[in-house]
Design an enzyme around this catalytic site. Structure first.
Site, PDB file in Angstrom:
ATOM      1  CB  THR A  25      -0.916   0.053   1.236  1.00  0.00           C
ATOM      2  OG1 THR A  25      -0.108   0.302   2.402  1.00  0.00           O
ATOM      3  CG2 THR A  25      -1.683  -1.240   1.416  1.00  0.00           C
ATOM      4  CG  LEU A  56       1.024  -1.157   6.652  1.00  0.00           C
ATOM      5  CD1 LEU A  56       0.460  -1.156   8.070  1.00  0.00           C
ATOM      6  CD2 LEU A  56      -0.104  -1.124   5.630  1.00  0.00           C
ATOM      7  CB  VAL A  82       8.008  -0.193   8.191  1.00  0.00           C
ATOM      8  CG1 VAL A  82       7.984   1.319   8.115  1.00  0.00           C
ATOM      9  CG2 VAL A  82       7.280  -0.686   9.437  1.00  0.00           C
ATOM     10  CE  LYS A  83       5.822   1.061  -0.299  1.00  0.00           C
ATOM     11  NZ  LYS A  83       4.723   1.215  -1.308  1.00  0.00           N
ATOM     12  CB  VAL A  84      11.813   3.575   4.991  1.00  0.00           C
ATOM     13  CG1 VAL A  84      11.227   3.199   6.334  1.00  0.00           C
ATOM     14  CG2 VAL A  84      12.814   2.516   4.547  1.00  0.00           C
TER      15      VAL A  84
END
Length: 220
Positions: A25, A56, A82-84
């Site tokens: 997402t 996310l 976790v998307k960074v």
């Protein structure tokens, strides 16, 4: 190769739950779906629906703020990744989150050098945006090939996500190039199911069956 569905739409996730391995997402996808529920409620529903990883994305730009936001996101469910962003602060956060056993997906990668840096920082996934590279005249799939070779040469644990997929050929090229994952929009996944010869063959079988059935009825 694994398929992650690139959406925040619960109906689409449920529709393809038998074939997908996870979900990705981003804030834009989430904004389209938050009509009657809060972001956290929607994220929890997605994580409950999907057994595999759910990416996310943080919206912070500062390392410390990214880490704080990442810990909040990872507390939503055990399958959160976790998307960074692929920035100096993003890689600092990735390194620290990796040491804290928080899975990360470094996004907006457009070169094999960037993918190498993300892998060295401990990224669980490195997301290469092939469609956006193709849009400006570069071969996104070549970056996937180069990155696959780099990860193999040095035994990095990171997995390649081929992202920004525009069409089924991107998926096929990603599979042939050694990508571990393709994150596919629902419309592209739908196209992958379809082929004119399959439709024609099925129609021929049904026509033949109806013909045999009608002949059998006429003999009675």
């Amino acid at each position: 190769m694994k398929f992650f569905l690139d959406t925040a739409n619960l109906n689409e996730i449920e529709k393809y739950s038998h074939i997908i391995d996870g979900v990705t997402t981003n804030p834009s996808l989430l904004a389209k779906e938050m009509k009657s529920s809060s972001q956290n409620d929607l994220l929890k529903k997605i994580c409950d629906t999907v057994k595999g990883p759910v990416s996310l994305e943080v919206i912070s730009q500062n390392c410390d703020e990214m880490i704080k936001e990442a810990l909040e996101l990872s507390s939503i469910a055990d399958n959160v990744v976790v998307k960074v962003p692929m920035t100096p602060d993003g890689l600092k956060a990735t390194k620290k989150l990796s040491e804290m056993c928080v899975k990360t997906n470094v996004t907006l990668i457009f070169s094999s050098n960037q993918a190498l840096l993300a892998a060295k920082a401990g990224a669980t996934y490195v997301s290469i945006f092939v469609g956006r590279l193709d849009d400006i005249g570069y071969s996104g799939i070549n970056i996937v090939k180069e990155t696959a070779k780099i990860l193999e040469n040095y035994n990095f644990d990171s997995e390649i996500i081929t992202a920004s997929i525009r069409n089924p050929m991107h998926v096929l090229d990603a599979a042939l190039s050694g990508s571990h994952v393709a994150t596919v929009p629902p419309n592209v996944l739908t196209l992958m199911f379809n082929h004119n010869l399959t439709d024609a063959g099925l129609q021929k079988f049904m026509d033949d069956w109806r013909s045999v059935k009608n002949n059998s009825n006429n003999d009675l």
